[in-house]
Design a protein around this motif. Structure first.
Motif, PDB file in Angstrom:
ATOM      1  N   SER A  54       0.676  -1.240   0.082  1.00 56.35           N
ATOM      2  CA  SER A  54      -0.066  -0.021  -0.171  1.00 56.35           C
ATOM      3  C   SER A  54       0.818   1.487   0.019  1.00 56.35           C
ATOM      4  O   SER A  54       0.481   2.288  -0.335  1.00 56.35           O
ATOM      5  CB  SER A  54      -0.901   0.107   1.233  1.00 56.35           C
ATOM      6  OG  SER A  54      -0.117  -0.021   2.249  1.00 56.35           O
ATOM      7  N   ARG A  55       2.046   1.211   0.441  1.00 59.45           N
ATOM      8  CA  ARG A  55       3.070   2.409   0.334  1.00 59.45           C
ATOM      9  C   ARG A  55       3.982   2.164  -0.869  1.00 59.45           C
ATOM     10  O   ARG A  55       4.736   3.394  -1.023  1.00 59.45           O
ATOM     11  CB  ARG A  55       3.893   2.277   1.626  1.00 59.45           C
ATOM     12  CG  ARG A  55       3.126   2.521   3.009  1.00 59.45           C
ATOM     13  CD  ARG A  55       3.889   2.763   3.938  1.00 59.45           C
ATOM     14  NE  ARG A  55       4.828   3.905   3.593  1.00 59.45           N
ATOM     15  CZ  ARG A  55       5.543   4.648   4.384  1.00 59.45           C
ATOM     16  NH1 ARG A  55       5.496   4.363   5.582  1.00 59.45           N
ATOM     17  NH2 ARG A  55       6.363   5.547   3.878  1.00 59.45           N
ATOM     18  N   ASP A  56       3.773   1.516  -2.013  1.00 57.57           N
ATOM     19  CA  ASP A  56       4.368   1.577  -3.150  1.00 57.57           C
ATOM     20  C   ASP A  56       3.652   2.540  -3.966  1.00 57.57           C
ATOM     21  O   ASP A  56       2.549   2.745  -3.935  1.00 57.57           O
ATOM     22  CB  ASP A  56       4.663   0.214  -3.743  1.00 57.57           C
ATOM     23  CG  ASP A  56       5.358  -0.727  -2.762  1.00 57.57           C
ATOM     24  OD1 ASP A  56       6.661  -0.151  -2.266  1.00 57.57           O
ATOM     25  OD2 ASP A  56       5.076  -2.090  -2.753  1.00 57.57           O
ATOM     26  N   SER A  70       9.145   2.116  -3.858  1.00 59.01           N
ATOM     27  CA  SER A  70       8.599   2.118  -2.494  1.00 59.01           C
ATOM     28  C   SER A  70       8.423   3.928  -2.079  1.00 59.01           C
ATOM     29  O   SER A  70       9.166   4.495  -2.994  1.00 59.01           O
ATOM     30  CB  SER A  70       9.601   1.854  -1.582  1.00 59.01           C
ATOM     31  OG  SER A  70      10.954   2.491  -1.465  1.00 59.01           O
ATOM     32  N   LYS A  71       7.534   3.844  -1.457  1.00 56.68           N
ATOM     33  CA  LYS A  71       7.235   5.405  -0.971  1.00 56.68           C
ATOM     34  C   LYS A  71       8.336   6.335  -0.509  1.00 56.68           C
ATOM     35  O   LYS A  71       8.553   7.326  -1.083  1.00 56.68           O
ATOM     36  CB  LYS A  71       6.087   5.495  -0.056  1.00 56.68           C
ATOM     37  CG  LYS A  71       5.728   6.940   0.328  1.00 56.68           C
ATOM     38  CD  LYS A  71       5.038   7.717  -0.865  1.00 56.68           C
ATOM     39  CE  LYS A  71       4.360   8.896  -0.267  1.00 56.68           C
ATOM     40  NZ  LYS A  71       3.888   9.785  -1.312  1.00 56.68           N
ATOM     41  N   GLU A  75      10.239   9.560  -2.469  1.00 54.30           N
ATOM     42  CA  GLU A  75      10.324  10.786  -1.977  1.00 54.30           C
ATOM     43  C   GLU A  75      11.831  11.024  -2.330  1.00 54.30           C
ATOM     44  O   GLU A  75      12.001  12.236  -2.279  1.00 54.30           O
ATOM     45  CB  GLU A  75      10.118  10.804  -0.342  1.00 54.30           C
ATOM     46  CG  GLU A  75       8.624  10.636  -0.057  1.00 54.30           C
ATOM     47  CD  GLU A  75       7.728  11.837  -0.776  1.00 54.30           C
ATOM     48  OE1 GLU A  75       8.280  12.832  -0.574  1.00 54.30           O
ATOM     49  OE2 GLU A  75       6.669  11.541  -1.264  1.00 54.30           O
TER      50      GLU A  75
END
Length: 125
Positions: A54-56, A70-71, A75
């Motif tokens: 869910s954070r990808d 990946s999140k 960033e």
């Protein structure tokens, strides 16, 4: 409104290898490795074999194959266009191209200020 730049692209050599892998394995997907085990190589898997969290973040598609990161890594890299290329060598052990004598490689292009503003306006970063 300016055209929103792609956050991930591929060279003609990478697109050729993607077509070959899709012909052999069916639909595929990519995940930009964060440095564990396989360095920072983009990893190629049969679609659905690698679990997306869910954070990808889906950066886009190359050669019709979805490309994720990946999140936290997004960033760090969000101001940079990832350019997927191919080089001779043996790819990451878990990546589909590994045994074929070629490996995917991530190059980068730092977005211009105008491109950054366009990406922000489009809600992409």
């Amino acid at each position: 409104m300016p055209e929103v730049p792609d956050q991930v692209t591929a060279t003609p050599a990478a697109l050729k290898l993607i077509d070959e892998l899709k012909a052999e394995h069916g639909p595929i997907m990519f995940y930009q490795s964060g440095g564990c085990c396989e360095g920072s190589a983009p990893m190629c898997f049969p679609e659905g074999e690698f679990r997306i969290g869910s954070r990808d973040v889906k950066l886009g598609e190359i050669g019709g194959a979805p490309f994720y990161i990946s999140k936290p890594q997004f960033e760090y890299w969000k101001h940079t266009q990832l350019v997927i290329d191919v080089t001779p060598g043996f790819g990451a052990a878990f990546s589909l191209e590994g045994p074929g004598g070629l490996q995917f490689l991530t190059r980068s292009h730092v977005f211009t200020d105008d491109e950054i503003h366009t990406l922000r306006d489009a809600g992409r970063i």
